[in-house]
Motif scaffolding. Sequence first.
Motif, PDB file in Angstrom:
ATOM      1  N   TYR A  41      65.917  24.549   1.468  1.00 23.89           N
ATOM      2  CA  TYR A  41      65.985  25.923   0.954  1.00 23.89           C
ATOM      3  C   TYR A  41      64.615  26.593   0.937  1.00 23.89           C
ATOM      4  O   TYR A  41      64.446  27.712   1.423  1.00 23.89           O
ATOM      5  N   ASP A  42      63.617  25.901   0.387  1.00 27.29           N
ATOM      6  CA  ASP A  42      62.299  26.508   0.238  1.00 27.29           C
ATOM      7  C   ASP A  42      61.488  26.491   1.524  1.00 27.29           C
ATOM      8  O   ASP A  42      60.595  27.321   1.719  1.00 27.29           O
ATOM      9  N   ARG A  78      65.993  20.858  -1.655  1.00 26.17           N
ATOM     10  CA  ARG A  78      64.867  21.726  -2.018  1.00 26.17           C
ATOM     11  C   ARG A  78      64.049  22.091  -0.776  1.00 26.17           C
ATOM     12  O   ARG A  78      63.686  23.258  -0.577  1.00 26.17           O
ATOM     13  N   ASP A 116      63.922  31.027  -4.969  1.00 30.08           N
ATOM     14  CA  ASP A 116      63.497  29.673  -4.619  1.00 30.08           C
ATOM     15  C   ASP A 116      64.589  28.693  -5.046  1.00 30.08           C
ATOM     16  O   ASP A 116      65.573  29.072  -5.698  1.00 30.08           O
TER      17      ASP A 116
END
Length: 239
Positions: A170-171, A167, A191
């Motif tokens: 990626y974000d 997470r 997202d």
Amino acid sequence: MPVGLIGELWQQQLVASLTPVRTAWLELCQQFPYPADKLAVNLLIDEIQLEGWLEQMHSNTPTQGDQDREVVSLSQISSKITNKKGEVRGEKLIDSWLRQLAAAALGHKVTGFLLARDAIISMQPIAQASALETLNNLLACWRAGMDRPLPTACKTALALAQDGNPRAVYDGGFQMSGEVDEPCLARLWPDFSALSAEADWQDCSETLYGPLAGWIKTQIDVTLINDFVASSNDAEDAV
């Protein structure tokens, strides 16, 4: 270069950073000074024909029939291969990994060396059966990717396969850009929640990048450039 003292300072900094890299490359070339024949890639895997050449091959002896002959692949990249934590950046090794897979699938035991700005990656030969299986799975994903965008992203998938934080990768976060900054990915998955909501995101990511993560963990060695140069100098002094 800027003019005057600033330009001279930049030049000194550039030379200081490049000298160890150049020294390490010359040392590797001295260990394997003889050019070896490039390898023709001609593989039929699951009805998909792979063709090409594996170049930049070198050897420690000039004679092909020599019992002590070792054939290696020597290559360079201009960027760094490790992150701020000293961990290998897996996305930088994809090309080298595929070269090792192709050589192994052809039945050649080739050791690979990749020289980056900060480190040397040495890559052990891969077993032929394992290489063929991995290539078969990769090509199956490639074929599926011709029908639709596969629900995965390289760095994020590697974080998943290496027990990291996909997470965050990626974000992004505070003073850290995320892989979502890539416009093509952001258009499909704005997202990580959108990406991970895809039913096959985890299976696809592990199929594509799990073997790469496993290879990094078990079949490569990392030597920092300065350590490599220092050990070479120590060896010369001992002689």
